[in-house]
Design an enzyme around this catalytic site. Structure first.
Site, PDB file in Angstrom:
ATOM      1  N   GLU A 106      -6.526  18.820  -8.180  1.00  0.00           N
ATOM      2  CA  GLU A 106      -7.225  17.627  -9.141  1.00  0.00           C
ATOM      3  C   GLU A 106      -6.408  18.420 -10.598  1.00  0.00           C
ATOM      4  O   GLU A 106      -6.888  19.582 -10.943  1.00  0.00           O
ATOM      5  CB  GLU A 106      -8.635  17.995  -9.440  1.00  0.00           C
ATOM      6  CG  GLU A 106      -9.335  17.440  -8.168  1.00  0.00           C
ATOM      7  CD  GLU A 106      -9.192  16.153  -7.953  1.00  0.00           C
ATOM      8  OE1 GLU A 106      -9.764  15.474  -6.707  1.00  0.00           O
ATOM      9  OE2 GLU A 106      -8.699  15.111  -8.788  1.00  0.00           O
ATOM     10  N   CYS A 154     -10.651  16.429 -18.113  1.00  0.00           N
ATOM     11  CA  CYS A 154      -9.218  15.731 -17.424  1.00  0.00           C
ATOM     12  C   CYS A 154      -9.124  14.059 -17.521  1.00  0.00           C
ATOM     13  O   CYS A 154      -8.070  13.583 -17.523  1.00  0.00           O
ATOM     14  CB  CYS A 154      -9.148  16.147 -15.962  1.00  0.00           C
ATOM     15  SG  CYS A 154     -10.636  15.436 -15.217  1.00  0.00           S
ATOM     16  N   GLU A 196      -0.135  15.961 -21.998  1.00  0.00           N
ATOM     17  CA  GLU A 196      -1.277  16.048 -22.266  1.00  0.00           C
ATOM     18  C   GLU A 196      -1.694  17.281 -23.475  1.00  0.00           C
ATOM     19  O   GLU A 196      -1.294  18.367 -23.242  1.00  0.00           O
ATOM     20  CB  GLU A 196      -2.039  16.605 -20.910  1.00  0.00           C
ATOM     21  CG  GLU A 196      -3.433  17.002 -20.901  1.00  0.00           C
ATOM     22  CD  GLU A 196      -3.879  17.534 -19.719  1.00  0.00           C
ATOM     23  OE1 GLU A 196      -3.520  18.824 -19.293  1.00  0.00           O
ATOM     24  OE2 GLU A 196      -4.751  17.019 -18.935  1.00  0.00           O
TER      25      GLU A 196
HETATM   26  N1  LIG Z   1      -8.058  16.592 -12.317  1.00  0.00           N
HETATM   27  C1  LIG Z   1      -9.171  16.946 -12.757  1.00  0.00           C
HETATM   28  O1  LIG Z   1     -10.514  16.957 -12.021  1.00  0.00           O
HETATM   29  C2  LIG Z   1      -9.310  18.164 -13.863  1.00  0.00           C
HETATM   30  C3  LIG Z   1     -10.392  18.526 -14.201  1.00  0.00           C
HETATM   31  C4  LIG Z   1     -10.452  19.751 -14.861  1.00  0.00           C
HETATM   32  C5  LIG Z   1      -9.316  20.131 -15.746  1.00  0.00           C
HETATM   33  N2  LIG Z   1      -8.267  19.550 -15.295  1.00  0.00           N
HETATM   34  C6  LIG Z   1      -6.836  20.192 -15.903  1.00  0.00           C
HETATM   35  O2  LIG Z   1      -7.072  21.536 -16.163  1.00  0.00           O
HETATM   36  C7  LIG Z   1      -6.269  21.792 -17.261  1.00  0.00           C
HETATM   37  C8  LIG Z   1      -7.234  22.663 -18.278  1.00  0.00           C
HETATM   38  O3  LIG Z   1      -7.809  23.783 -17.564  1.00  0.00           O
HETATM   39  P1  LIG Z   1      -7.288  25.215 -17.435  1.00  0.00           P
HETATM   40  O4  LIG Z   1      -6.454  25.403 -18.905  1.00  0.00           O
HETATM   41  O5  LIG Z   1      -8.151  26.356 -16.980  1.00  0.00           O
HETATM   42  O6  LIG Z   1      -6.013  25.335 -16.374  1.00  0.00           O
HETATM   43  P2  LIG Z   1      -5.133  26.151 -15.895  1.00  0.00           P
HETATM   44  O7  LIG Z   1      -4.155  25.569 -14.860  1.00  0.00           O
HETATM   45  O8  LIG Z   1      -4.312  27.002 -16.720  1.00  0.00           O
HETATM   46  O9  LIG Z   1      -5.966  27.385 -15.098  1.00  0.00           O
HETATM   47  C9  LIG Z   1      -7.045  26.884 -14.091  1.00  0.00           C
HETATM   48  C10 LIG Z   1      -7.277  27.887 -13.070  1.00  0.00           C
HETATM   49  O10 LIG Z   1      -6.197  28.621 -12.356  1.00  0.00           O
HETATM   50  C11 LIG Z   1      -5.952  29.745 -12.367  1.00  0.00           C
HETATM   51  N3  LIG Z   1      -4.504  30.136 -12.568  1.00  0.00           N
HETATM   52  C12 LIG Z   1      -3.599  29.965 -13.616  1.00  0.00           C
HETATM   53  N4  LIG Z   1      -2.416  30.152 -13.022  1.00  0.00           N
HETATM   54  C13 LIG Z   1      -2.534  30.592 -11.562  1.00  0.00           C
HETATM   55  C14 LIG Z   1      -1.563  30.970 -10.688  1.00  0.00           C
HETATM   56  N5  LIG Z   1      -0.284  31.041 -10.951  1.00  0.00           N
HETATM   57  N6  LIG Z   1      -2.144  31.146  -9.239  1.00  0.00           N
HETATM   58  C15 LIG Z   1      -3.588  30.904  -9.409  1.00  0.00           C
HETATM   59  N7  LIG Z   1      -4.208  30.838 -10.166  1.00  0.00           N
HETATM   60  C16 LIG Z   1      -3.815  30.573 -11.370  1.00  0.00           C
HETATM   61  C17 LIG Z   1      -6.625  30.090 -13.800  1.00  0.00           C
HETATM   62  O11 LIG Z   1      -6.934  31.458 -13.904  1.00  0.00           O
HETATM   63  C18 LIG Z   1      -7.804  29.209 -13.868  1.00  0.00           C
HETATM   64  O12 LIG Z   1      -8.718  29.862 -13.051  1.00  0.00           O
HETATM   65  C19 LIG Z   1      -6.011  20.551 -17.856  1.00  0.00           C
HETATM   66  O13 LIG Z   1      -4.499  20.193 -17.586  1.00  0.00           O
HETATM   67  C20 LIG Z   1      -6.840  19.511 -17.508  1.00  0.00           C
HETATM   68  O14 LIG Z   1      -6.387  18.253 -17.334  1.00  0.00           O
HETATM   69  C21 LIG Z   1      -7.971  18.661 -14.332  1.00  0.00           C
HETATM   70  O1  LIG Z   2     -12.260  17.477 -16.488  1.00  0.00           O
HETATM   71  C1  LIG Z   2     -12.262  16.831 -15.315  1.00  0.00           C
HETATM   72  C2  LIG Z   2     -13.284  16.246 -14.911  1.00  0.00           C
HETATM   73  C3  LIG Z   2     -13.704  15.954 -13.448  1.00  0.00           C
HETATM   74  C4  LIG Z   2     -14.813  15.296 -13.002  1.00  0.00           C
HETATM   75  C5  LIG Z   2     -15.402  15.422 -11.774  1.00  0.00           C
HETATM   76  O2  LIG Z   2     -14.417  16.047 -10.796  1.00  0.00           O
HETATM   77  C6  LIG Z   2     -16.533  14.668 -11.382  1.00  0.00           C
HETATM   78  O3  LIG Z   2     -17.224  13.902 -12.155  1.00  0.00           O
HETATM   79  O4  LIG Z   2     -16.764  14.939  -9.928  1.00  0.00           O
END
Ligand SMILES: NC(=O)c1ccc[n+]([C@@H]2O[C@H](COP(=O)([O-])OP(=O)(O)OC[C@H]3O[C@@H](n4cnc5c(N)ncnc54)[C@H](O)[C@@H]3O)[C@@H](O)[C@H]2O)c1
Ligand SMILES: O=C/C=C/C=C(\O)C(=O)O
Length: 502
Positions: free
Chosen positions: A270, A304, A406
């Site tokens: 995700e 997200c 983003e």
């Molecule tokens: N699609 C969705 O449901 C969803 C939901 C929430 C957030 N997001 C996305 O997440 C991002 C924001 O969250 P963030 O800043 O924590 O993301 P991030 O990718 O920086 O970190 C997410 C997690 O991954 C870990 N991580 C980072 N690099 C890694 C690696 N090389 N190997 C293993 N683990 C690693 C981090 O420590 C953290 O726990 C935004 O891009 C947002 O759009 C998507």
């Molecule tokens: O930031 C992203 C939000 C994700 C939300 C869900 O995965 C959910 O509502 O089930």
């Protein structure tokens, strides 16, 4: 770690209380790490916790504990027994909701009402939803009758993957963790969780709650740390991991794909988004503007699914722009416990620097700033936090980086269109594909446009209205696979098809 340009955290002595220690949790025990890192409050910049960073040894111990638990009673539990445990977890979450709200608010600075009504409420709902789903989902089976007269029974039994790595982000820490943990446990897996380094508290507290609810030691383990070169990478490259479920940035998803590639492990991703909203002239404009304010600024734009591109039919563009700018200006930034607060800080000063860089880029790309655009002066001891003004741009188009990349902050670009075909083309002109929103009172158009969005999710006249049984996820840079209902069960299990000649 904070760079020299960021305000250093205020020392514990100055804030009158010692920072908490947050440990790794392995096989039911608190385990120290190879070192520790600071958790800084995004509210006021104070040091609120020292977090034990798990190294390769601790990650290896966690995977071994999960494997032992999988090979133990947990792996032999019946579906009904696991569903009962999950419902018990949901009840325990309800009982300890205040502590979970405090953990989430302390780490993120989000308003208490948001943490309570979204993050913690959904944590309990996630466990109940998957207790129901796993109990109600049957097997694929067929009575096969061949032209030559042979007959057979085909049925597919689903077995858990085994030990699953659960890696989650900082924006909705508990909601997103339980959205993965509940189906993983419902299907008999054991897990090693790596929470975000920005939000270690609620995952650690949840592990205690799971034990209280009867989840055996070792079934759920928590290791803290960062990504590359730290616990995250140690986990995804560990040979004992049978699958990885990850939510976070698209670039991190690519890195994790590379990490699991040598062992061809299944991934559920995700990822990021650059979500569009379409506002047609026939929309209920009051409802659309209120809906856009929510989809742009909820959780300080750190969701997200948040809208960062708003395409408006030209004849109503000025009305929508004025209404949304007015909403942005009315948002109340403040302490989480203040009932008047609508909007918290960004998660960190590093993230604020990233969002501010896009604020600067937008102006250099020719944006007109209709609202916000800077860092507020709040006083009340808050100016050491990572606050930023809810912002709104016009004057940009799909060629600009601020409309393609983003930002993940409280900001959107308003762009006019003249036809339905143009609106659909503009909305789909992105490498992401997570969510879209269409505002129109012509529901025939609503269905038609929604179905043409190249996204995993498409809302009409609402946003982030959720049925936990529906498929949730994205296409392109926004992810691989779907979560929700049976979609989650399919990721956390492997089917074996049995064919018996009758
Ligand atoms: N699609 C969705 O449901 C969803 C939901 C929430 C957030 N997001 C996305 O997440 C991002 C924001 O969250 P963030 O800043 O924590 O993301 P991030 O990718 O920086 O970190 C997410 C997690 O991954 C870990 N991580 C980072 N690099 C890694 C690696 N090389 N190997 C293993 N683990 C690693 C981090 O420590 C953290 O726990 C935004 O891009 C947002 O759009 C998507
Ligand atoms: O930031 C992203 C939000 C994700 C939300 C869900 O995965 C959910 O509502 O089930």
């Amino acid at each position: 770690m904070p760079s020299e340009t960021m305000t250093p955290p205020r020392p514990a002595a100055e804030q009158g209380r010692a920072p908490r220690a947050i440990h790794n949790l392995i096989a039911g025990e608190r385990v120290e790490g190879i070192g520790s890192f600071a958790k800084i409050s995004p509210i006021d910049g104070t040091l609120i916790a020292e977090v034990h960073e798990a190294g390769a040894e601790q990650v290896d111990r966690a995977v071994a504990a999960a494997r032992a638990a999988f090979d133990g009673p947990w792996g032999r539990m019946t579906v009904a027994e696991r569903a009962r445990v999950l419902r018990g977890v949901a009840d325990a979450i309800d009982r300890r909701a205040d502590e979970l709200v405090a953990a989430e608010v302390g780490d993120t600075g989000k308003p208490e009402s948001l943490a309570r009504d979204l993050d913690v409420a959904r944590a309990a709902a996630n466990f109940r939803s998957f207790a129901d789903t796993v109990s109600a989902t049957g097997l694929d089976s067929f009575l096969t009758e061949l032209p030559d007269g042979r007959r057979a029974l085909n049925y597919a039994v689903r077995k858990p993957l085994g030990v699953v790595a659960v890696i989650v982000p900082w924006n909705l820490p508990l909601l997103l963790l339980t959205w993965k943990l509940a189906p993983a446990l419902a299907t008999g897996n054991t897990v090693v969780i790596k929470p975000s380094e920005e939000t270690p508290s609620s995952a650690t507290l949840l592990a205690e709650i799971l034990a209280e609810a009867g989840v055996p030691a070792g079934v759920v383990n928590v290791v803290h740390g960062f990504g590359a070169g730290s616990a995250g990478e140690a986990l995804t490259t560990h040979p004992g991991i049978d699958g990885v479920t990850f939510t976070g940035e698209s670039s991190t998803g690519s890195a994790i794909m590379r990490a699991v590639a040598p062992r061809v492990r299944p991934v559920s991703f995700e990822l990021g988004g650059k979500n569009a909203a379409l506002v047609f002239a026939d929309a209920d404009l009051d409802a659309a503007v209120a809906g856009l304010a929510r989809s742009t600024y909820l959780n300080t734009g750190q969701v997200c699914l948040c809208t960062e591109r708003i395409y408006v039919e030209r004849s109503v563009f000025d009305d929508v722009a004025a209404g949304l700018a007015e909403h942005a200006g009315r948002l109340r930034l403040g302490r989480p416990e203040d009932p008047a607060t609508t909007t918290g800080p960004l998660i960190s000063q590093a993230h604020r620097q990233k969002v501010q860089s896009y604020f600067d880029l937008a102006v250099s790309e020719g944006a007109t700033v209709l609202a916000g655009g800077g860092v507020p002066t709040l006083g009340d001891g808050l100016d050491g936090g990572s606050w930023i003004e809810p912002t709104l741009w016009t004057g940009l188009d799909n060629s600009h980086r601020t409309v393609r990349e983003e930002v993940f902050g409280p900001v959107a670009a308003l762009i006019p269109f003249d036809s339905e075909e143009e609106a659909i083309r503009l909305a789909n002109d992105t490498d992401y594909g997570l969510a879209a929103v269409t505002w129109t009172t012509d529901l025939t158009r609503g269905h038609r446009v929604a179905q043409q969005m190249r996204t995993g999710m498409s809302w009409v006249n609402t946003w982030y209205l959720r049925d936990l049984r529906s498929p949730f996820g994205g296409v392109g840079l926004s992810g691989i696979g779907r979560e929700g209902g049976h979609h989650s069960l399919e990721f956390y299990t492997e089917p074996t098809n049995v064919c018996v000649q009758l």
